[in-house]
Design a protein around this motif. Sequence first.
Motif, short mmCIF file in Angstrom:
data_model
loop_
_atom_site.label_atom_id
_atom_site.label_comp_id
_atom_site.label_asym_id
_atom_site.label_seq_id
_atom_site.Cartn_x
_atom_site.Cartn_y
_atom_site.Cartn_z
N PHE A 27 0.73 -1.07 -0.07
CA PHE A 27 0.28 0.53 0.16
C PHE A 27 1.14 1.01 -0.12
N ASN A 28 0.41 2.39 -0.21
CA ASN A 28 1.24 3.54 -0.61
C ASN A 28 0.83 4.18 0.45
N LYS A 29 1.64 5.63 0.91
CA LYS A 29 1.47 6.08 1.92
C LYS A 29 0.09 6.53 2.09
N ALA A 30 -0.88 7.24 1.20
CA ALA A 30 -2.00 7.70 1.36
C ALA A 30 -2.77 6.28 1.65
N GLN A 31 -2.83 5.15 0.93
CA GLN A 31 -3.56 3.78 1.43
C GLN A 31 -3.15 3.78 3.04
N GLN A 32 -2.23 4.10 3.41
CA GLN A 32 -1.84 3.16 4.55
C GLN A 32 -1.99 4.02 5.42
N ASP A 33 -2.39 5.61 5.48
CA ASP A 33 -2.96 6.72 6.29
C ASP A 33 -4.45 6.45 6.54
N SER A 34 -4.97 5.65 5.66
CA SER A 34 -5.94 5.74 5.90
C SER A 34 -6.33 4.28 6.81
N PHE A 35 -6.16 3.65 7.22
CA PHE A 35 -6.17 2.66 8.42
C PHE A 35 -6.13 3.86 10.12
N LEU A 36 -5.91 4.92 9.69
CA LEU A 36 -4.83 5.39 11.08
C LEU A 36 -6.54 5.72 12.12
N PRO A 37 -7.69 6.44 11.26
CA PRO A 37 -8.84 6.84 12.10
C PRO A 37 -9.47 5.62 12.73
N TYR A 38 -9.60 4.88 11.69
CA TYR A 38 -10.25 3.43 12.14
C TYR A 38 -9.60 2.88 13.48
N MET A 39 -8.10 2.91 13.30
CA MET A 39 -7.67 2.08 14.54
C MET A 39 -7.74 3.05 15.87
#
Length: 442
Positions: free
Chosen positions: A124-136
């Motif tokens: 996954f690229n940086k933006a895709q990895q960042d998309s997990f953060l709020p849900y974590m």
Amino acid sequence: MADLFDTAPPADRPGRAAPRPLADRIRPARMSDVIGQEKLLGADGPLGAMLAAGSLSSLILWGPPGVGKTTIARLLAQESDRAFVQISAIFSGVAELRKVFEAAKIRHQQGQSTLLFVDEIHRFNKAQQDSFLPYMEDGTIILVGATTENPSFELNAALLSRAQVVILERLSLADLERLAQRAEMETGRALPLTGEARDRLLEMADGDGRAALNLIEQVLSWKVTDKLDPEQLSKRLMRRAAKYDKSGDEHYNLISALHKSVRGSDPDAALYWFARMLEGGEDPRYLARRLVRMAVEDIGLADPQAQTHALHAWETYERIGSPEGELALAQTVIYLALAPKSNAGYVAYKAARDLARRSGSQMPPAHILNAPTDLMKDQGFGAGYAYDHDAEDAFSGQNYFPDGMKRPVLYAPVERGFERELKKRVDWFAGLRQKRRGSERI
């Protein structure tokens, strides 16, 4: 075992079900069934302690293929009573992630937590990895990512700060033997191999449990009456290629092992890692370049011929190619490993660069500046310069550092190899310099 059993149970279908692969049939049903990761799963291990405390955090499972990453993730969800959702970063994009997050939010609102397993998460690229953060952060998902690459290089710092990195080990021959015994119990058949051939079969798996099960399934399908010996086995099965990615972790791990074996003066270990890289398909030119670097960094002036030896081996390889040219490189590996070691030149160079950065733009002392014009002569350029060839011992002992700078000691040769002779010269010149300065004061 990670990735050992990463196929989902077959979906219900009308008619006769297709035969299930052996790896799926002996998939561990409990965490205690997982082979080879006892350090992680035991009562004192990070995952065992999490499950015992009933407090599961997001994880990054880092390890080679076939060591249990997928199976462990599935069992973590099962034993912590969470919904298990699996995706692969290779096949999933933004649209798929959005659907996964929306479904997880609905479960969360209904009081059920989701363990989201992301295979090959480093893809996954940086933006895709960042998309997990709020849900974590809000507890919608517990993220368990699997990767074969070093997370420090491949994953965002923000993601790593919210997840614990857990390292899984490749399976030992003893682990693979336990796996083989489990397969024999499941099938009700013994492998038709001699003891030596059985060991050879497990070696072919190269620490990969999934590969071992695939090989075992092949062997069990053979209709043979007598046990096969290693030679007969080798005719029927090709040895699995050693895991080696010329741009991945294995590349850097093995070149580090080679470099440090040379630095540690161990020719046998150095040859082994050199051969491992060649067998993995490494470009011999890359190895030739690294050998020159080793000669410069770790041997230096302790053996001035080491650099020449490495360069000549590189030239030999370029002239005659593979495989004969690789012998020249192998001989250089031996030469460098056995050469006396010194990084005094390397240390001196780095110290000089550091001093140059800190000292700014101070001028050289006027007496060593050329004075091609009358104006420069009037400014004192060149005045008082002592021509060393005219001095006693061809050494004037003059100062060559900027005026006002305390004389540093940058080069400190060691008592090894040719540098032992250089140290004598350094000490001799230091004594003469002190003697000349003393006579100037008188």
